[in-house]
Motif scaffolding. Sequence first.
Motif, PDB file in Angstrom:
ATOM      1  N   MET A   3       0.829  -1.207   0.000  1.00  0.00           N
ATOM      2  CA  MET A   3       0.000   0.000   0.000  1.00  0.00           C
ATOM      3  C   MET A   3       0.861   1.253   0.000  1.00  0.00           C
ATOM      4  O   MET A   3       0.630   2.190  -0.783  1.00  0.00           O
ATOM      5  N   LEU A   4       1.879   1.303   0.846  1.00  0.00           N
ATOM      6  CA  LEU A   4       2.752   2.475   0.904  1.00  0.00           C
ATOM      7  C   LEU A   4       3.525   2.661  -0.394  1.00  0.00           C
ATOM      8  O   LEU A   4       3.640   3.782  -0.916  1.00  0.00           O
ATOM      9  N   THR A   5       4.051   1.562  -0.922  1.00  0.00           N
ATOM     10  CA  THR A   5       4.857   1.655  -2.143  1.00  0.00           C
ATOM     11  C   THR A   5       4.053   2.202  -3.307  1.00  0.00           C
ATOM     12  O   THR A   5       4.477   3.140  -3.998  1.00  0.00           O
ATOM     13  N   TYR A   6       2.867   1.635  -3.519  1.00  0.00           N
ATOM     14  CA  TYR A   6       2.073   2.094  -4.663  1.00  0.00           C
ATOM     15  C   TYR A   6       1.422   3.441  -4.386  1.00  0.00           C
ATOM     16  O   TYR A   6       1.190   4.228  -5.325  1.00  0.00           O
ATOM     17  N   GLY A   7       1.107   3.749  -3.128  1.00  0.00           N
ATOM     18  CA  GLY A   7       0.599   5.074  -2.820  1.00  0.00           C
ATOM     19  C   GLY A   7       1.627   6.148  -3.134  1.00  0.00           C
ATOM     20  O   GLY A   7       1.304   7.182  -3.726  1.00  0.00           O
TER      21      GLY A   7
ATOM     22  N   PHE B  58      -4.377  -3.034   0.166  1.00  0.00           N
ATOM     23  CA  PHE B  58      -3.680  -2.467  -0.991  1.00  0.00           C
ATOM     24  C   PHE B  58      -4.501  -1.384  -1.689  1.00  0.00           C
ATOM     25  O   PHE B  58      -3.949  -0.362  -2.113  1.00  0.00           O
TER      26      PHE B  58
ATOM     27  N   SER C 130      -4.084   2.285  -1.323  1.00  0.00           N
ATOM     28  CA  SER C 130      -2.983   3.028  -1.950  1.00  0.00           C
ATOM     29  C   SER C 130      -3.519   4.129  -2.868  1.00  0.00           C
ATOM     30  O   SER C 130      -2.872   5.173  -3.027  1.00  0.00           O
TER      31      SER C 130
ATOM     32  N   CYS D  55      -4.058   6.918  -0.462  1.00  0.00           N
ATOM     33  CA  CYS D  55      -2.781   7.514  -0.045  1.00  0.00           C
ATOM     34  C   CYS D  55      -2.148   8.326  -1.173  1.00  0.00           C
ATOM     35  O   CYS D  55      -1.473   9.339  -0.914  1.00  0.00           O
ATOM     36  N   ALA D  56      -2.352   7.890  -2.419  1.00  0.00           N
ATOM     37  CA  ALA D  56      -1.741   8.590  -3.558  1.00  0.00           C
ATOM     38  C   ALA D  56      -2.290   9.998  -3.737  1.00  0.00           C
ATOM     39  O   ALA D  56      -1.638  10.840  -4.383  1.00  0.00           O
TER      40      ALA D  56
ATOM     41  N   SER E 205       8.292   1.466   3.717  1.00  0.00           N
ATOM     42  CA  SER E 205       7.778   0.222   3.121  1.00  0.00           C
ATOM     43  C   SER E 205       8.893  -0.812   2.978  1.00  0.00           C
ATOM     44  O   SER E 205       8.668  -2.011   3.218  1.00  0.00           O
TER      45      SER E 205
END
Length: 587
Positions: free
Chosen positions: A68-72, A223, A226, A229-230, A294
């Motif tokens: 989630m953090l990575t793709y956000g 996920f 994200s 978050c984005a 992440s």
Amino acid sequence: MEKGPNCGQDTTNMVGGNRLGSEGTEAQLDDFVGAHPDYNEEEEEQKYFRRKRFGVVKNVLAASLAAMLTYGVYLGLLQMQLILHYDETYREVKYSNMELEDIDRKVLMGINVTPIVALLYTPVLIRFFGTKWTMFLAMGIYALFVSSNYWERYYTLVPSAVAIGVAIVPLWASIGNYITRMAQKYYEYANYKEEHVQEQQRAPRGACNAYIVVFHTLFYACFHLSFVCAQMPMLFFLNNYLYQLNHTLLGVKHCGTLSKGILPGFNKTVLQSLPRSVNLIIVESALMAAAFLSMLVVLVLCGSAYRPTEEIDLRSIGWGNIFQLPFKHMRDYRLRHLFPFFIYSGFEVLFVCTGFSLNYGVCAIGLEKLAYLLMAYGFSASAFSSLALCALRLQRHSLLLAGALIHAALLVTLFCWAPEPRSLVQAPLLYTLATLWGMGSALNKTGISILLGMLYEDKERQDFIFTIYHWWQALAIFVVYLWLELPMKAKLSIMLLALAVATSAYMWMEHKLARHVAYRMPRIPRPRHKVRGYRYLEEDDSDETGSEGEAAHDSNEQGEPPEHPEEDRCLAEAACELPKEDEERLG
């Protein structure tokens, strides 16, 4: 010299004292190293495996949070970067002669074109580094992409975008494999007293299905946040600099199904004031911190997907075989019939981020509302991912068919609807459509991953299967990148056709399974270990559970009945009969 009369008696007393002393020492030693009188072995064993199960749940939550953090971070930074670079005033003032538009085109090309060759290297990467470390390295590449935005030049942005394209399929294949393996490990720890678990043999078919459903549902529920978050950089930073819709949409004449390309007529200046470089650095630093977080979550909190000996066995089948097996698995008609669904899965997720959000959402209610529209999609997809738990009670095809039905209705609605430009009255309808699209996406993504986990239970095959899935999805995203300039009606027609073909192919696959039509499953070669050290002095020391056909063969050599007698015929060119459990599940 004569001995006194008490000499013999003293000697006897000394011997007796030594004997009593040794017995006392042994008693003390037994009290120290022996079993505690209150020790309950069964209770301690239960506590041990309870901790193991908690560890598996922790692994799933950590992997979900990291994804989630990575793709956000990735989606949020890319969105902010494209909006800033679109504004011609920003380009001229900050980067006068750099041709940022051309750089952005090459960045998108690097992200979307590079995954075409991912099928050639992804299985090798996963087997070489291991599932957890592939996830970690891929997330590190995403962090590299964030760091390249500190110094926006051709030689920083384009190579990092190409690296992102290289990492997309390995990241998603390793995540899908990791979540499925956690479900299988949870089953092992929950049923540790079963004979096949203690002997590290293959579990009965369908035994892990409930855990696969729960864990994939949990992953996608996390996920899909994200997408929420984005929008944080847009919501708390970029919206303060944007013009209102009356300025940005002044030249827009048609929206929705009447539009062509990406929002024709959109104003070239969208920023009423330019953000200071210091503020940009602060935002990018916050995104960089999230990207590093992440990576740390995966590094510290995620455990290994396999035991060390299993990792050795997975690599020891030979790198040539690892390279070939994804292509050999495509001969399985179950996988071939799912290819259209893989493709549609790629179509729909990129369409909602480009075609729907821009040509319908931004065109009607303005660029400043884009964040809220995508947040509605993200919250909806996250919440409705929980509907996948219905697979615990309903037949397995219910998820994909429900998602397909929702998207078909939405595609027909979008095909017939052209919202008015600069009309805020249509905002509730747009938010409703985004919410419904999120529901369909949640059922689609979760349903496909659950289905693959159910159909391919062997731990030796799962990385190949998820590689194929996400490779086809990446190809579909590349096609969407190519069709950006097509009329909206053509895009919607292609998507509706792809959805119809995907649904028909999937139902035909289920029909063939119900009729016990044989499918071809490539044989996984036995590990070839070098005889070095104590680990592999004997072949029986391996933790490898045997490929299909070999487990039954080994059990026959030991005089035991095979666990799956029908899989003994599942060789490279042979066919494998459908098990009875699938027939009962299909009703």
